[in-house]
Motif scaffolding. Structure first.
Motif, PDB file in Angstrom:
ATOM      1  N   CYS A  16       1.716  11.812 -33.239  1.00  0.00           N
ATOM      2  CA  CYS A  16       0.767  10.960 -33.956  1.00  0.00           C
ATOM      3  C   CYS A  16      -0.211  11.859 -34.697  1.00  0.00           C
ATOM      4  CB  CYS A  16       0.018  10.063 -32.973  1.00  0.00           C
ATOM      5  SG  CYS A  16      -1.201   9.024 -33.779  1.00  0.00           S
ATOM      6  N   VAL A  17      -0.308  11.687 -36.020  1.00  0.00           N
ATOM      7  CA  VAL A  17      -1.241  12.445 -36.846  1.00  0.00           C
ATOM      8  C   VAL A  17      -2.112  11.434 -37.576  1.00  0.00           C
ATOM      9  CG1 VAL A  17      -1.500  14.096 -38.736  1.00  0.00           C
ATOM     10  CG2 VAL A  17       0.442  14.298 -37.168  1.00  0.00           C
ATOM     11  N   LEU A  18      -3.404  11.466 -37.308  1.00  0.00           N
ATOM     12  CA  LEU A  18      -4.341  10.565 -37.978  1.00  0.00           C
ATOM     13  C   LEU A  18      -5.034  11.338 -39.085  1.00  0.00           C
ATOM     14  CD1 LEU A  18      -5.741   7.824 -38.156  1.00  0.00           C
ATOM     15  CD2 LEU A  18      -7.449   8.704 -36.560  1.00  0.00           C
ATOM     16  N   VAL A  19      -4.887  10.859 -40.315  1.00  0.00           N
ATOM     17  CA  VAL A  19      -5.465  11.521 -41.477  1.00  0.00           C
ATOM     18  C   VAL A  19      -6.708  10.759 -41.892  1.00  0.00           C
ATOM     19  CG1 VAL A  19      -5.077  12.241 -43.853  1.00  0.00           C
ATOM     20  CG2 VAL A  19      -3.203  12.321 -42.211  1.00  0.00           C
ATOM     21  N   VAL A  20      -7.829  11.483 -42.001  1.00  0.00           N
ATOM     22  CA  VAL A  20      -9.107  10.884 -42.382  1.00  0.00           C
ATOM     23  C   VAL A  20      -9.629  11.622 -43.601  1.00  0.00           C
ATOM     24  CG1 VAL A  20     -11.450  10.388 -41.630  1.00  0.00           C
ATOM     25  CG2 VAL A  20      -9.583  10.325 -39.970  1.00  0.00           C
ATOM     26  N   ASP A  21      -9.950  10.883 -44.650  1.00  0.00           N
ATOM     27  CA  ASP A  21     -10.515  11.456 -45.869  1.00  0.00           C
ATOM     28  C   ASP A  21     -12.000  11.715 -45.628  1.00  0.00           C
ATOM     29  OD1 ASP A  21     -11.421  12.100 -48.392  1.00  0.00           O
ATOM     30  OD2 ASP A  21     -10.959  10.171 -49.286  1.00  0.00           O
ATOM     31  N   PRO A  22     -12.445  12.972 -45.656  1.00  0.00           N
ATOM     32  CA  PRO A  22     -13.852  13.270 -45.382  1.00  0.00           C
ATOM     33  C   PRO A  22     -14.807  12.681 -46.424  1.00  0.00           C
ATOM     34  CG  PRO A  22     -12.715  15.259 -46.083  1.00  0.00           C
ATOM     35  CD  PRO A  22     -11.667  14.182 -45.935  1.00  0.00           C
ATOM     36  N   ASP A  27      -8.540   5.157 -47.080  1.00  0.00           N
ATOM     37  CA  ASP A  27      -8.524   4.633 -45.719  1.00  0.00           C
ATOM     38  C   ASP A  27      -7.916   5.653 -44.764  1.00  0.00           C
ATOM     39  OD1 ASP A  27      -9.571   2.208 -46.550  1.00  0.00           O
ATOM     40  OD2 ASP A  27      -7.592   1.296 -46.823  1.00  0.00           O
ATOM     41  N   ARG A  28      -8.330   5.566 -43.504  1.00  0.00           N
ATOM     42  CA  ARG A  28      -7.667   6.363 -42.470  1.00  0.00           C
ATOM     43  C   ARG A  28      -6.222   5.911 -42.392  1.00  0.00           C
ATOM     44  NH1 ARG A  28     -12.172   5.920 -37.695  1.00  0.00           N
ATOM     45  NH2 ARG A  28     -13.766   7.048 -38.849  1.00  0.00           N
ATOM     46  N   GLN A  29      -5.347   6.867 -42.154  1.00  0.00           N
ATOM     47  CA  GLN A  29      -3.933   6.517 -42.127  1.00  0.00           C
ATOM     48  C   GLN A  29      -3.213   7.289 -41.026  1.00  0.00           C
ATOM     49  OE1 GLN A  29      -2.265   6.410 -45.982  1.00  0.00           O
ATOM     50  NE2 GLN A  29      -0.304   5.724 -45.273  1.00  0.00           N
ATOM     51  N   PRO A  30      -2.532   6.570 -40.133  1.00  0.00           N
ATOM     52  CA  PRO A  30      -1.753   7.263 -39.108  1.00  0.00           C
ATOM     53  C   PRO A  30      -0.334   7.551 -39.605  1.00  0.00           C
ATOM     54  CG  PRO A  30      -1.768   4.932 -38.655  1.00  0.00           C
ATOM     55  CD  PRO A  30      -2.603   5.138 -39.894  1.00  0.00           C
ATOM     56  N   THR A  43       2.339  17.303 -42.472  1.00  0.00           N
ATOM     57  CA  THR A  43       2.203  15.850 -42.556  1.00  0.00           C
ATOM     58  C   THR A  43       1.017  15.493 -43.446  1.00  0.00           C
ATOM     59  OG1 THR A  43       3.126  15.621 -40.343  1.00  0.00           O
ATOM     60  CG2 THR A  43       1.903  13.742 -41.209  1.00  0.00           C
ATOM     61  N   ILE A  44      -0.071  16.231 -43.296  1.00  0.00           N
ATOM     62  CA  ILE A  44      -1.257  15.977 -44.129  1.00  0.00           C
ATOM     63  C   ILE A  44      -0.953  16.283 -45.585  1.00  0.00           C
ATOM     64  CG2 ILE A  44      -3.625  16.745 -44.565  1.00  0.00           C
ATOM     65  CD1 ILE A  44      -3.843  17.150 -41.494  1.00  0.00           C
ATOM     66  N   GLU A  45      -0.190  17.330 -45.849  1.00  0.00           N
ATOM     67  CA  GLU A  45       0.194  17.643 -47.233  1.00  0.00           C
ATOM     68  C   GLU A  45       0.942  16.473 -47.843  1.00  0.00           C
ATOM     69  OE1 GLU A  45       2.467  21.231 -47.115  1.00  0.00           O
ATOM     70  OE2 GLU A  45       0.724  22.455 -46.568  1.00  0.00           O
ATOM     71  N   TRP A  46       1.834  15.842 -47.077  1.00  0.00           N
ATOM     72  CA  TRP A  46       2.572  14.675 -47.590  1.00  0.00           C
ATOM     73  C   TRP A  46       1.609  13.544 -47.925  1.00  0.00           C
ATOM     74  CZ3 TRP A  46       7.071  14.432 -43.535  1.00  0.00           C
ATOM     75  CH2 TRP A  46       7.964  15.454 -43.797  1.00  0.00           C
ATOM     76  N   PHE A  47       0.577  13.369 -47.113  1.00  0.00           N
ATOM     77  CA  PHE A  47      -0.438  12.344 -47.355  1.00  0.00           C
ATOM     78  C   PHE A  47      -1.163  12.621 -48.669  1.00  0.00           C
ATOM     79  CE2 PHE A  47      -4.955  11.147 -46.952  1.00  0.00           C
ATOM     80  CZ  PHE A  47      -4.818   9.778 -46.857  1.00  0.00           C
TER      81      PHE A  47
END
Length: 51
Positions: A16-22, A27-30, A43-47
């Motif tokens: 589980c990787v939760l991505v949060v835009d500082p 929106d936050r996205q899991p 995974t964050i790079e893909w986001f």
């Protein structure tokens, strides 16, 4: 974490990787990659590049 496969097969491990835009502009996205060798940073790079 694990995910059950359709038809009652064996479970599939997931990360589980939760991505949060500082900046708060997105929106936050899991994300739930099934490739455990994949680094969370990838995974964050893909986001970031999904636009």
């Amino acid at each position: 974490m694990s995910l059950a496969q359709p038809g009652g097969g064996s479970t599939l491990p997931i990360r589980c990787v939760l991505v949060v835009d500082p900046l708060g502009t997105r929106d936050r996205q899991p994300f739930f990659p099934t490739d455990l060798t994949l680094a969370p940073a990838r995974t964050i790079e893909w986001f970031v590049f999904q636009d």
